[in-house]
Design a protein around this motif. Structure first.
Motif, PDB file in Angstrom:
ATOM      1  N   MET A   1      -2.491   8.092   9.058  1.00  0.00           N
ATOM      2  CA  MET A   1      -3.246   7.679  10.238  1.00  0.00           C
ATOM      3  C   MET A   1      -3.431   8.849  11.206  1.00  0.00           C
ATOM      4  O   MET A   1      -4.510   9.042  11.753  1.00  0.00           O
ATOM      5  N   MET A   2      -2.379   9.619  11.391  1.00  0.00           N
ATOM      6  CA  MET A   2      -2.457  10.728  12.341  1.00  0.00           C
ATOM      7  C   MET A   2      -3.391  11.832  11.847  1.00  0.00           C
ATOM      8  O   MET A   2      -4.009  12.525  12.651  1.00  0.00           O
ATOM      9  N   GLU A   3      -3.486  11.997  10.536  1.00  0.00           N
ATOM     10  CA  GLU A   3      -4.378  13.019   9.982  1.00  0.00           C
ATOM     11  C   GLU A   3      -5.841  12.618  10.101  1.00  0.00           C
ATOM     12  O   GLU A   3      -6.711  13.464  10.245  1.00  0.00           O
ATOM     13  N   ARG A   4      -6.125  11.319  10.032  1.00  0.00           N
ATOM     14  CA  ARG A   4      -7.515  10.862   9.936  1.00  0.00           C
ATOM     15  C   ARG A   4      -8.042  10.148  11.178  1.00  0.00           C
ATOM     16  O   ARG A   4      -9.230   9.894  11.270  1.00  0.00           O
ATOM     17  N   GLU A   5      -7.161   9.796  12.084  1.00  0.00           N
ATOM     18  CA  GLU A   5      -7.573   9.062  13.279  1.00  0.00           C
ATOM     19  C   GLU A   5      -7.221   9.853  14.523  1.00  0.00           C
ATOM     20  O   GLU A   5      -6.281  10.645  14.521  1.00  0.00           O
TER      21      GLU A   5
ATOM     22  N   VAL B   1       0.804  -1.223   0.000  1.00  0.00           N
ATOM     23  CA  VAL B   1       0.000   0.000   0.000  1.00  0.00           C
ATOM     24  C   VAL B   1       0.841   1.280   0.000  1.00  0.00           C
ATOM     25  O   VAL B   1       0.449   2.267  -0.613  1.00  0.00           O
ATOM     26  N   PHE B   2       2.001   1.247   0.648  1.00  0.00           N
ATOM     27  CA  PHE B   2       2.812   2.460   0.795  1.00  0.00           C
ATOM     28  C   PHE B   2       4.230   2.305   0.230  1.00  0.00           C
ATOM     29  O   PHE B   2       5.129   3.040   0.633  1.00  0.00           O
ATOM     30  N   ASN B   3       4.410   1.360  -0.680  1.00  0.00           N
ATOM     31  CA  ASN B   3       5.729   1.126  -1.281  1.00  0.00           C
ATOM     32  C   ASN B   3       6.829   0.957  -0.241  1.00  0.00           C
ATOM     33  O   ASN B   3       7.962   1.414  -0.424  1.00  0.00           O
ATOM     34  N   GLY B   4       6.478   0.339   0.880  1.00  0.00           N
ATOM     35  CA  GLY B   4       7.454   0.066   1.922  1.00  0.00           C
ATOM     36  C   GLY B   4       7.807   1.252   2.802  1.00  0.00           C
ATOM     37  O   GLY B   4       8.698   1.168   3.638  1.00  0.00           O
ATOM     38  N   ARG B   5       7.098   2.357   2.639  1.00  0.00           N
ATOM     39  CA  ARG B   5       7.415   3.582   3.377  1.00  0.00           C
ATOM     40  C   ARG B   5       6.528   3.733   4.610  1.00  0.00           C
ATOM     41  O   ARG B   5       5.307   3.728   4.507  1.00  0.00           O
ATOM     42  N   LEU B   6       7.159   3.911   5.745  1.00  0.00           N
ATOM     43  CA  LEU B   6       6.440   4.036   7.009  1.00  0.00           C
ATOM     44  C   LEU B   6       5.854   5.441   7.204  1.00  0.00           C
ATOM     45  O   LEU B   6       4.738   5.590   7.694  1.00  0.00           O
ATOM     46  N   THR B   7       6.579   6.467   6.774  1.00  0.00           N
ATOM     47  CA  THR B   7       6.156   7.851   7.016  1.00  0.00           C
ATOM     48  C   THR B   7       4.778   8.174   6.445  1.00  0.00           C
ATOM     49  O   THR B   7       3.928   8.721   7.165  1.00  0.00           O
ATOM     50  N   PRO B   8       4.481   7.858   5.173  1.00  0.00           N
ATOM     51  CA  PRO B   8       3.149   8.187   4.659  1.00  0.00           C
ATOM     52  C   PRO B   8       2.027   7.437   5.398  1.00  0.00           C
ATOM     53  O   PRO B   8       0.939   7.976   5.579  1.00  0.00           O
ATOM     54  N   PHE B   9       2.322   6.227   5.840  1.00  0.00           N
ATOM     55  CA  PHE B   9       1.322   5.472   6.598  1.00  0.00           C
ATOM     56  C   PHE B   9       1.012   6.173   7.921  1.00  0.00           C
ATOM     57  O   PHE B   9      -0.145   6.447   8.240  1.00  0.00           O
ATOM     58  N   VAL B  10       2.048   6.481   8.686  1.00  0.00           N
ATOM     59  CA  VAL B  10       1.852   7.124   9.994  1.00  0.00           C
ATOM     60  C   VAL B  10       1.208   8.494   9.812  1.00  0.00           C
ATOM     61  O   VAL B  10       0.268   8.849  10.538  1.00  0.00           O
ATOM     62  N   ALA B  11       1.659   9.255   8.828  1.00  0.00           N
ATOM     63  CA  ALA B  11       1.101  10.593   8.584  1.00  0.00           C
ATOM     64  C   ALA B  11      -0.388  10.492   8.247  1.00  0.00           C
ATOM     65  O   ALA B  11      -1.207  11.253   8.791  1.00  0.00           O
TER      66      ALA B  11
END
Length: 134
Positions: A107-111, A95-105
Motif C-alpha cells: 500500500m505504501m509503495e502504490r498509494e 491475499v497475504f497469507n495472514g501477513r501484515l507487512t507485505p500488505f502495508v508495504a
C-alpha cells in the motif's frame, strides 16, 4: 499474525450488505424508508433491493428488528469494529497469507500516504513494541 481470542464471529457480509450496514451503523436505528432515502442519489438501487438486503442481514443476525406501530425499525446487532476486524483478518489470510507487512508495504509503495497517517502508524508501532516488551 497472532490472533486474540474474541467473541463469536460476526456473520459474513457481502459488499452490497456492507453498504446498508454502514448506513445503519451511522444512523443507529432506521426504518426501511430512512435507509432507502439515505442511499438515494448514491446508488441506483430500488427500494426492493434495499429491502432484500435488510431481510438478508436480519436473517444472518447482523440486524435486529423491532416493530413500532406499523413500521419496522432496524438496528445493528453486530459491532462495526468487530466486523471490520474480521473482514480485515479474512482479507489478510486470503491475499497475504495472514501477513501484515507485505500488505502495508504494498500500500505504501502504490498509494499516497499523508503525514498524519505516517504519524499515526509510528504511534501504533511504538505502542505495539511497548506491549511486546512487557
Amino acid at each position: 499474525m497472532a490472533r486474540r481470542p474474541e467473541t463469536p464471529p460476526s456473520p459474513k457480509i457481502s459488499d452490497a450488505e456492507w453498504t446498508v450496514m454502514k448506513v445503519l451503523w451511522e444512523r443507529g436505528t432506521s426504518t426501511l424508508a430512512e435507509v432507502v432515502k439515505d442511499l438515494e442519489g448514491r446508488l441506483a438501487w430500488k427500494p426492493r433491493t434495499v429491502q432484500s438486503l435488510i431481510r438478508r442481514l436480519t436473517d444472518k443476525g447482523a440486524l435486529a428488528v423491532e416493530a413500532v406501530g406499523r413500521e419496522f425499525r432496524y438496528s445493528p446487532a453486530v459491532a462495526q469494529d468487530q466486523c471490520q476486524h474480521e473482514e480485515s483478518v479474512s482479507f489478510l489470510d486470503r491475499v497475504f497469507n495472514g501477513r501484515l507487512t507485505p500488505f502495508v508495504a504494498g500500500m505504501m509503495e502504490r498509494e499516497e500516504v499523508s503525514k498524519d497517517d505516517l504519524t499515526a502508524l509510528r504511534q501504533m508501532l511504538a505502542e505495539a513494541e511497548k506491549k511486546l516488551k512487557k
